[in-house]
Design an enzyme around this catalytic site. Sequence first.
Site, PDB file in Angstrom:
ATOM      1  N   LEU A 576     -49.415  78.550  72.029  1.00 45.89           N
ATOM      2  CA  LEU A 576     -49.252  77.631  73.152  1.00 45.89           C
ATOM      3  C   LEU A 576     -49.811  76.255  72.828  1.00 45.89           C
ATOM      4  O   LEU A 576     -49.456  75.268  73.485  1.00 45.89           O
ATOM      5  CB  LEU A 576     -49.947  78.194  74.397  1.00 45.89           C
ATOM      6  CG  LEU A 576     -49.359  79.479  74.975  1.00 45.89           C
ATOM      7  CD1 LEU A 576     -50.143  79.912  76.210  1.00 45.89           C
ATOM      8  CD2 LEU A 576     -47.891  79.301  75.327  1.00 45.89           C
ATOM      9  N   ASN A 577     -50.653  76.151  71.824  1.00 45.69           N
ATOM     10  CA  ASN A 577     -51.195  74.851  71.419  1.00 45.69           C
ATOM     11  C   ASN A 577     -50.107  73.934  70.851  1.00 45.69           C
ATOM     12  O   ASN A 577     -50.280  72.713  70.806  1.00 45.69           O
ATOM     13  CB  ASN A 577     -52.301  75.039  70.372  1.00 45.69           C
ATOM     14  CG  ASN A 577     -53.545  75.671  70.964  1.00 45.69           C
ATOM     15  OD1 ASN A 577     -53.925  75.372  72.098  1.00 45.69           O
ATOM     16  ND2 ASN A 577     -54.176  76.565  70.211  1.00 45.69           N
ATOM     17  N   ASN A 578     -49.012  74.543  70.410  1.00 46.94           N
ATOM     18  CA  ASN A 578     -47.935  73.732  69.839  1.00 46.94           C
ATOM     19  C   ASN A 578     -47.345  72.750  70.848  1.00 46.94           C
ATOM     20  O   ASN A 578     -46.731  71.755  70.466  1.00 46.94           O
ATOM     21  CB  ASN A 578     -46.818  74.646  69.317  1.00 46.94           C
ATOM     22  CG  ASN A 578     -47.267  75.480  68.126  1.00 46.94           C
ATOM     23  OD1 ASN A 578     -48.163  75.079  67.386  1.00 46.94           O
ATOM     24  ND2 ASN A 578     -46.647  76.644  67.943  1.00 46.94           N
ATOM     25  N   ASP A 595     -41.673  73.183  81.492  1.00 50.55           N
ATOM     26  CA  ASP A 595     -41.267  74.512  81.049  1.00 50.55           C
ATOM     27  C   ASP A 595     -39.767  74.704  81.243  1.00 50.55           C
ATOM     28  O   ASP A 595     -39.175  74.196  82.199  1.00 50.55           O
ATOM     29  CB  ASP A 595     -42.026  75.584  81.827  1.00 50.55           C
ATOM     30  CG  ASP A 595     -43.503  75.630  81.448  1.00 50.55           C
ATOM     31  OD1 ASP A 595     -43.853  75.078  80.389  1.00 50.55           O
ATOM     32  OD2 ASP A 595     -44.298  76.199  82.218  1.00 50.55           O
ATOM     33  N   PHE A 681     -53.587  83.630  74.609  1.00 51.24           N
ATOM     34  CA  PHE A 681     -52.198  83.189  74.803  1.00 51.24           C
ATOM     35  C   PHE A 681     -51.992  82.713  76.243  1.00 51.24           C
ATOM     36  O   PHE A 681     -51.066  83.122  76.944  1.00 51.24           O
ATOM     37  CB  PHE A 681     -51.211  84.305  74.460  1.00 51.24           C
ATOM     38  CG  PHE A 681     -49.874  83.754  73.999  1.00 51.24           C
ATOM     39  CD1 PHE A 681     -49.727  83.258  72.718  1.00 51.24           C
ATOM     40  CD2 PHE A 681     -48.793  83.714  74.849  1.00 51.24           C
ATOM     41  CE1 PHE A 681     -48.504  82.746  72.286  1.00 51.24           C
ATOM     42  CE2 PHE A 681     -47.570  83.199  74.434  1.00 51.24           C
ATOM     43  CZ  PHE A 681     -47.434  82.708  73.149  1.00 51.24           C
ATOM     44  N   ASN A 682     -52.866  81.807  76.659  1.00 53.47           N
ATOM     45  CA  ASN A 682     -52.860  81.311  78.035  1.00 53.47           C
ATOM     46  C   ASN A 682     -53.799  80.105  78.110  1.00 53.47           C
ATOM     47  O   ASN A 682     -54.516  79.796  77.155  1.00 53.47           O
ATOM     48  CB  ASN A 682     -53.345  82.410  79.000  1.00 53.47           C
ATOM     49  CG  ASN A 682     -52.807  82.234  80.409  1.00 53.47           C
ATOM     50  OD1 ASN A 682     -52.671  81.105  80.886  1.00 53.47           O
ATOM     51  ND2 ASN A 682     -52.488  83.335  81.069  1.00 53.47           N
ATOM     52  N   GLU A 684     -53.605  76.759  78.162  1.00 59.48           N
ATOM     53  CA  GLU A 684     -53.544  75.465  77.488  1.00 59.48           C
ATOM     54  C   GLU A 684     -53.522  74.311  78.481  1.00 59.48           C
ATOM     55  O   GLU A 684     -54.063  73.228  78.214  1.00 59.48           O
ATOM     56  CB  GLU A 684     -52.318  75.416  76.549  1.00 59.48           C
ATOM     57  CG  GLU A 684     -50.981  75.111  77.189  1.00 59.48           C
ATOM     58  CD  GLU A 684     -50.402  76.268  77.997  1.00 59.48           C
ATOM     59  OE1 GLU A 684     -49.316  76.082  78.551  1.00 59.48           O
ATOM     60  OE2 GLU A 684     -51.030  77.347  78.067  1.00 59.48           O
ATOM     61  N   ASP A 685     -52.907  74.506  79.662  1.00 61.20           N
ATOM     62  CA  ASP A 685     -52.860  73.443  80.659  1.00 61.20           C
ATOM     63  C   ASP A 685     -54.226  73.202  81.288  1.00 61.20           C
ATOM     64  O   ASP A 685     -54.611  72.062  81.575  1.00 61.20           O
ATOM     65  CB  ASP A 685     -51.811  73.752  81.731  1.00 61.20           C
ATOM     66  CG  ASP A 685     -51.938  75.165  82.275  1.00 61.20           C
ATOM     67  OD1 ASP A 685     -52.800  75.923  81.794  1.00 61.20           O
ATOM     68  OD2 ASP A 685     -51.156  75.508  83.189  1.00 61.20           O
TER      69      ASP A 685
END
Length: 761
Positions: A576-578, A595, A681-682, A684-685
């Site tokens: 998710l950092n991508n 999204d 995997f969560n 990032e926002d």
Amino acid sequence: MPVMGEKGVNSTELWIFRRFGIAGPWRSRWRRWSRPLGYLACSSGLVCFLIGSFLVCSIVAIVFFRLWVSSFLMVDRVSSGCLPDGEGSWSIGIFYGKSPFSLAPIELSNKSNEKSSAWPVANPVLTCASVSNAGYPSNFVADPFLFIQDNTFYLFFETKSVATMQGDIGVARSLDQGATWEFLGIALDEAWHLSYPYVFNYRNNTYMMPEGSKKGDLRLYRATKFPLEWTFEKVLVSKPLVDTSLVHYNGYYWLFTSDFSRLSIEKNAELEIWFSSSPLGPWKEHRKNPIYRANKSLGARNGGRLFIYEGSLYRPGQDCSGTYGRRLQVYKVEKLTKDEYKEVPVSLALGEAKKGRNSWNGVRHHHLDPQLLPSGHWVAVMDGDRVPSGDSTRTLLLGWTFFLLLFLIVMFIGLLVGVMDCIHHQGNYLIVSRRNEPFSFWTNTHSKLRRYAADISRCILAFKGRVKLKTCHGKLTIIFLSIIVVVLVCMTVQYFYGGNGAEEGYMYKGQYSQFTMLTMTYDARLWNLKQYVKHYSRCASVREIVVVWNKGKPPIVDEFDSAVPVRIRVEQNNSLNNRFKDDPLIQTRAVLELDDDILMTCNDIEKGFRAWREHPERIVGFYPRLLDGSPLKYRDETYARKKNGYNVILTGAAFMDTELAFKRYWSEQATEGRALVNRLFNCEDILMNFLYANTSSVRTVEYIRPSWAIDTSKFSASAISRNTQQHYNIRSECLSRFSSIYGSLPKMAWNFGSRVDGWDV
């Protein structure tokens, strides 16, 4: 008669007389008072029905207006200008290139204006709002001509005055080669319509040759105090000529023009040539005049300045087929003498706007003025429109047509469900009443009206007898008619208040700009991505769509139906950092992280972009959250609204500054946070919100409410946050960890409804 028991008495009255023992003179008194009361009750019922029906229609209209039509309305229009106009909504853009046949719009030259957050500046650079904001209410600007002195650009153009509803000649100035413009005022205002202000130098004097065919001649003006003061010099040609261009070629001065006194199809299909040894005249007609006179699609009527390139003369013309000024056609002049003329069409290579009405010149462009700069490059100004000629009149007529159909269908439903029964029974009284009864005068006077009512009654009752409203078939008929009513309400409101169908960009400090859309996805969501690209690529301010491909075989760019370039950025690791990786190929400062499972209107996107341009140091988005409590807990928007405040914006649908945001996210300070995002995997926002808040003591987020938004992930099994409770628990864990690393979020929450325009209500 089966309904009559006594002469002048119907079966219902006879039953009442016998049931209650009414006899003798009381029967005549009954008839005298019951009938007018019956008519009053019938009329009152009809009126109440109509009022009730239209109240229901109004409620439907209001709901439709709020949920759909209002999302298309532009609220930053100048109140005294930029009104719907039958001639269109013309505006002016600027182009640059190495030749007049390789021109590109200003947004591709990456010119910026820090004062208006225009990174880059985008077309149109001059609109009716530019003129109206300066105190000269205007409905549109068109027919632009450049006049260049040293490094200063002067732009002369037609501006349609709201006060007189006719064209005046306005002038604007640019000190940065067309990136920004200052409106200086009205250069020429006559008692008749003016347009097409061709300006040129001759023997140290500056002249203007505007179109003024309403006066019946072609006039020349001389500048006494350039650029705002002009004096009438002379009449060049005593004919109502329009769109006249002047060029010096092969030792003569040539006028290319059209005679607007022609009738019917010839008005926009006629071309004439005049010649002289001086631009001041006298002028003589070409021997082959008129050159054209019968085909509006040939580009006979001039479309701007004639220009010389590599020794050849070129003439822009207007293709007026379908609608006035539909597009430009350029001709190469192969032979021009006093006796001969020949031209052939060549490609201009500007291309058609792919965004349709969402593009400022998506429907029409009919004027081009290219000029050679001292640097050897070319600059050109062009006008464009997003609506065809007469669009506002057509829209109004359609609105009234649907309103009339709505009225008729509501009346039909009313008559069908029982109102006609009342009229029918009352009509029986009139038909059989005696001449000496109180209503005889009314009856005789309105005999034709009674007959028409009876005919309508018979038709309705015949139809009603077949339908049988109490049966399943009859109920389905009423439901079907009710659906038609709702559709007609929607169509009526749409045409009255829905504008021209375009979803336009919002101007800020007199300028437009563009942004890059960025979405992150993988192969399981390809079906979603195609619809996403097709929809958002048509939004006015979108320059490019970047797809961050995290996993699986990437698609081919040609698979997408897109109005803007699409770039697939394939990542090595599924992270998710991508989403926030620094991308040097992005050409705009603004990026919309959205999204691929979120669908909303282009107008809502444009609102968010306008709000971000007001405060580019903020994250501006569409999904607010309020994180509070001890320890911090992740809450949804419903909770935030109950508390009337928010302090986080989800970056899955948010605008941000690429340089500011991406550098913060990939700084050394954020290393530990990125590691947590990879592990869970969560979040990032949430990390981005913490990084913004940690480096600023002022407000860092702002919310814009979309008119509507659909989360398409609900229709698939590929959504990360499909299990809501588990998703929220993971995010609460992130909050605890981020708080220990970066400190807590600001305790202050920003209230909903704080914006003057109401976009955050």
